[in-house]
Design a protein around this motif. Structure first.
Motif, PDB file in Angstrom:
ATOM      1  N   MET A 290     -74.771 -44.805  21.704  1.00  0.00           N
ATOM      2  CA  MET A 290     -74.781 -43.241  20.834  1.00  0.00           C
ATOM      3  C   MET A 290     -74.612 -43.597  19.586  1.00  0.00           C
ATOM      4  SD  MET A 290     -74.898 -40.176  21.144  1.00  0.00           S
ATOM      5  CE  MET A 290     -74.753 -39.929  22.792  1.00  0.00           C
ATOM      6  N   SER A 291     -73.649 -44.561  19.065  1.00  0.00           N
ATOM      7  CA  SER A 291     -73.667 -44.969  17.594  1.00  0.00           C
ATOM      8  C   SER A 291     -75.029 -45.166  16.744  1.00  0.00           C
ATOM      9  CB  SER A 291     -72.610 -45.760  17.340  1.00  0.00           C
ATOM     10  OG  SER A 291     -72.881 -47.042  17.842  1.00  0.00           O
ATOM     11  N   SER A 292     -75.891 -45.836  17.443  1.00  0.00           N
ATOM     12  CA  SER A 292     -77.072 -46.183  17.035  1.00  0.00           C
ATOM     13  C   SER A 292     -77.974 -45.013  16.879  1.00  0.00           C
ATOM     14  CB  SER A 292     -77.917 -47.267  17.935  1.00  0.00           C
ATOM     15  OG  SER A 292     -76.923 -48.365  17.758  1.00  0.00           O
ATOM     16  N   PHE A 293     -77.684 -44.096  17.858  1.00  0.00           N
ATOM     17  CA  PHE A 293     -78.509 -42.938  17.914  1.00  0.00           C
ATOM     18  C   PHE A 293     -78.353 -42.130  16.880  1.00  0.00           C
ATOM     19  CE2 PHE A 293     -79.209 -38.372  19.050  1.00  0.00           C
ATOM     20  CZ  PHE A 293     -80.503 -38.475  19.513  1.00  0.00           C
ATOM     21  N   LEU A 294     -77.115 -41.869  16.706  1.00  0.00           N
ATOM     22  CA  LEU A 294     -76.469 -41.046  15.453  1.00  0.00           C
ATOM     23  C   LEU A 294     -76.641 -41.666  14.297  1.00  0.00           C
ATOM     24  CD1 LEU A 294     -72.993 -40.057  16.874  1.00  0.00           C
ATOM     25  CD2 LEU A 294     -74.960 -38.577  16.758  1.00  0.00           C
TER      26      LEU A 294
ATOM     27  N   LEU B 289     -79.347 -43.420  13.381  1.00  0.00           N
ATOM     28  CA  LEU B 289     -81.074 -43.081  13.154  1.00  0.00           C
ATOM     29  C   LEU B 289     -81.128 -41.630  12.946  1.00  0.00           C
ATOM     30  CD1 LEU B 289     -83.795 -44.202  13.340  1.00  0.00           C
ATOM     31  CD2 LEU B 289     -83.874 -43.408  15.804  1.00  0.00           C
ATOM     32  N   LEU B 290     -80.421 -40.742  13.757  1.00  0.00           N
ATOM     33  CA  LEU B 290     -80.452 -39.401  13.312  1.00  0.00           C
ATOM     34  C   LEU B 290     -80.109 -39.052  11.636  1.00  0.00           C
ATOM     35  CD1 LEU B 290     -81.214 -36.666  14.690  1.00  0.00           C
ATOM     36  CD2 LEU B 290     -78.854 -36.552  15.191  1.00  0.00           C
TER      37      LEU B 290
ATOM     38  N   ILE C 193     -87.805 -45.458  12.810  1.00  0.00           N
ATOM     39  CA  ILE C 193     -87.584 -45.421  14.256  1.00  0.00           C
ATOM     40  C   ILE C 193     -87.988 -46.798  14.946  1.00  0.00           C
ATOM     41  CG2 ILE C 193     -88.377 -44.246  16.344  1.00  0.00           C
ATOM     42  CD1 ILE C 193     -88.881 -41.767  14.417  1.00  0.00           C
ATOM     43  N   GLY C 194     -89.028 -47.218  14.603  1.00  0.00           N
ATOM     44  CA  GLY C 194     -89.637 -48.691  15.120  1.00  0.00           C
ATOM     45  C   GLY C 194     -88.672 -49.648  15.059  1.00  0.00           C
ATOM     46  N   VAL C 195     -87.931 -49.848  13.887  1.00  0.00           N
ATOM     47  CA  VAL C 195     -86.669 -50.911  13.743  1.00  0.00           C
ATOM     48  C   VAL C 195     -85.416 -50.523  14.606  1.00  0.00           C
ATOM     49  CG1 VAL C 195     -88.116 -51.729  11.530  1.00  0.00           C
ATOM     50  CG2 VAL C 195     -86.329 -50.123  11.527  1.00  0.00           C
ATOM     51  N   SER C 196     -85.444 -49.354  14.687  1.00  0.00           N
ATOM     52  CA  SER C 196     -84.015 -49.092  15.516  1.00  0.00           C
ATOM     53  C   SER C 196     -83.771 -49.828  16.717  1.00  0.00           C
ATOM     54  CB  SER C 196     -83.957 -47.449  15.409  1.00  0.00           C
ATOM     55  OG  SER C 196     -82.686 -46.965  16.116  1.00  0.00           O
ATOM     56  N   LEU C 197     -82.564 -49.872  16.885  1.00  0.00           N
ATOM     57  CA  LEU C 197     -82.126 -50.541  18.093  1.00  0.00           C
ATOM     58  C   LEU C 197     -82.015 -49.222  19.370  1.00  0.00           C
ATOM     59  CD1 LEU C 197     -79.605 -53.151  17.167  1.00  0.00           C
ATOM     60  CD2 LEU C 197     -82.072 -53.678  17.849  1.00  0.00           C
ATOM     61  N   VAL C 198     -82.293 -48.120  19.125  1.00  0.00           N
ATOM     62  CA  VAL C 198     -82.149 -46.913  19.917  1.00  0.00           C
ATOM     63  C   VAL C 198     -83.156 -47.234  21.202  1.00  0.00           C
ATOM     64  CG1 VAL C 198     -82.323 -44.498  20.209  1.00  0.00           C
ATOM     65  CG2 VAL C 198     -81.304 -45.334  18.103  1.00  0.00           C
TER      66      VAL C 198
ATOM     67  N   ILE D 115     -85.868 -43.487  25.310  1.00  0.00           N
ATOM     68  CA  ILE D 115     -85.739 -42.199  25.470  1.00  0.00           C
ATOM     69  C   ILE D 115     -84.809 -41.383  24.216  1.00  0.00           C
ATOM     70  CG2 ILE D 115     -84.521 -40.592  26.758  1.00  0.00           C
ATOM     71  CD1 ILE D 115     -86.567 -41.622  28.145  1.00  0.00           C
ATOM     72  N   GLY D 116     -84.097 -42.284  23.542  1.00  0.00           N
ATOM     73  CA  GLY D 116     -83.356 -41.805  22.312  1.00  0.00           C
ATOM     74  C   GLY D 116     -84.451 -41.731  21.284  1.00  0.00           C
ATOM     75  N   LYS D 117     -85.346 -42.796  21.045  1.00  0.00           N
ATOM     76  CA  LYS D 117     -86.399 -42.448  20.170  1.00  0.00           C
ATOM     77  C   LYS D 117     -87.228 -41.393  20.349  1.00  0.00           C
ATOM     78  CE  LYS D 117     -86.429 -47.578  18.713  1.00  0.00           C
ATOM     79  NZ  LYS D 117     -87.232 -48.664  18.793  1.00  0.00           N
ATOM     80  N   LEU D 118     -87.663 -41.194  21.724  1.00  0.00           N
ATOM     81  CA  LEU D 118     -88.276 -40.020  21.910  1.00  0.00           C
ATOM     82  C   LEU D 118     -87.743 -38.647  21.560  1.00  0.00           C
ATOM     83  CD1 LEU D 118     -90.861 -38.686  23.382  1.00  0.00           C
ATOM     84  CD2 LEU D 118     -89.619 -38.778  25.433  1.00  0.00           C
ATOM     85  N   ILE D 119     -86.444 -38.654  21.630  1.00  0.00           N
ATOM     86  CA  ILE D 119     -85.814 -37.509  21.071  1.00  0.00           C
ATOM     87  C   ILE D 119     -85.671 -37.102  19.679  1.00  0.00           C
ATOM     88  CG2 ILE D 119     -83.440 -36.304  21.199  1.00  0.00           C
ATOM     89  CD1 ILE D 119     -82.873 -37.490  23.791  1.00  0.00           C
ATOM     90  N   ILE D 120     -85.545 -38.623  19.010  1.00  0.00           N
ATOM     91  CA  ILE D 120     -85.714 -38.512  17.545  1.00  0.00           C
ATOM     92  C   ILE D 120     -87.013 -38.065  17.262  1.00  0.00           C
ATOM     93  CG2 ILE D 120     -85.505 -39.909  15.591  1.00  0.00           C
ATOM     94  CD1 ILE D 120     -82.870 -39.457  16.562  1.00  0.00           C
ATOM     95  N   VAL D 121     -87.978 -38.582  17.828  1.00  0.00           N
ATOM     96  CA  VAL D 121     -89.372 -37.942  17.408  1.00  0.00           C
ATOM     97  C   VAL D 121     -89.694 -36.456  17.367  1.00  0.00           C
ATOM     98  CG1 VAL D 121     -92.075 -38.061  17.908  1.00  0.00           C
ATOM     99  CG2 VAL D 121     -90.371 -40.361  17.614  1.00  0.00           C
TER     100      VAL D 121
END
Length: 229
Positions: free
Chosen positions: A1-5, A7-8, A149-154, A157-163
């Motif tokens: 979750m920390s990686s997602f936040l 990236l967000l 987004i590409g270099v993130s460790l998310v 599914i998390g990347k899709l949400i970010i997109v």
């Protein structure tokens, strides 16, 4: 979750910057004001913009993946890309401030009443795609977002949400006029015409400042990753 936040927090400022697009805004206002089927073609415009954004995001992801795959130490290369994109945005921003904002040329002229709904929708779609295609500053910002987004460790599914979030925020420039037209159809033309006039007078200042801020940010991030600052 920390990686997602993490990236967000990186993506939202870029999305907000990309959303400042006077050309795209004036394009959809133009379409809504002269189209014989404004709702149909308005949503076509919106879909065309979505397609362009997704293409650029994918290019950004592929760019980061290519650099990562070909280099054992990708950070300097990716950081250099940050600096390069930041400098480009800085130059665009300075140019924008001193360049008055012109309304987009009337590429969209409308078609006869005999045209089918499909043709009308495709025309709106192509107009939206074209308006975002010529808006190079927005394209550069979205490319940078795709790279992050590409270099993130998310996870995927998390990347899709970010997109999805990136696309939604960026396209507020389309969503707000469409929302006004749907909610206040009788007052929409009056409201949007006032917005259009304001953007023609002041849009280049607003966009210029936003591009300079994002450009400085990307240069700072790139130099920080390179260990220069």
């Amino acid at each position: 979750m920390s990686s997602f936040l993490t990236l967000l927090t990186q993506i939202i400022p870029l999305a907000l910057g990309a959303a400042v697009s006077p050309t795209a805004l004036m394009g959809i206002i133009l379409l809504l004001s002269i189209s014989k089927r404004p709702k149909l073609q308005g949503f076509g415009y919106y879909l065309g913009a979505i397609i362009l954004i997704l293409i650029v995001v994918i290019l950004g992801i592929l760019l980061s993946a290519g650099v990562t795959a070909t280099s054992p130490t990708p950070d300097p290369t990716l950081a250099g890309i940050d600096v390069l994109l930041g400098i480009i945005l800085l130059l665009f921003g300075i140019k924008r401030i001193f360049q008055p904002q012109n309304a987009p040329k009337k590429r969209f002229q409308g078609i006869g009443k005999e045209s089918s709904n499909l043709i009308l929708f495709i025309e709106g779609l192509s107009f939206g795609f074209g308006m975002f295609l010529i808006n190079f500053s927005t394209t550069i910002i979205i490319l940078e977002a795709g790279k992050e987004i590409g270099v993130s460790l998310v996870d995927p599914i998390g990347k899709l949400i970010i997109v999805i979030i990136l696309t939604f925020i960026t396209l507020m420039v389309c969503e707000v006029p469409l929302g006004i037209y749907l909610l206040f159809p009788e007052k929409a033309n009056n409201i949007l015409s006032k917005v259009n006039k304001w953007m023609q007078r002041n849009g280049h200042y607003l966009m210029g400042v936003v591009l300079i801020v994002i450009g400085v940010y990307l240069v700072w991030v790139g130099l920080f990753k390179l260990g220069i600052i």
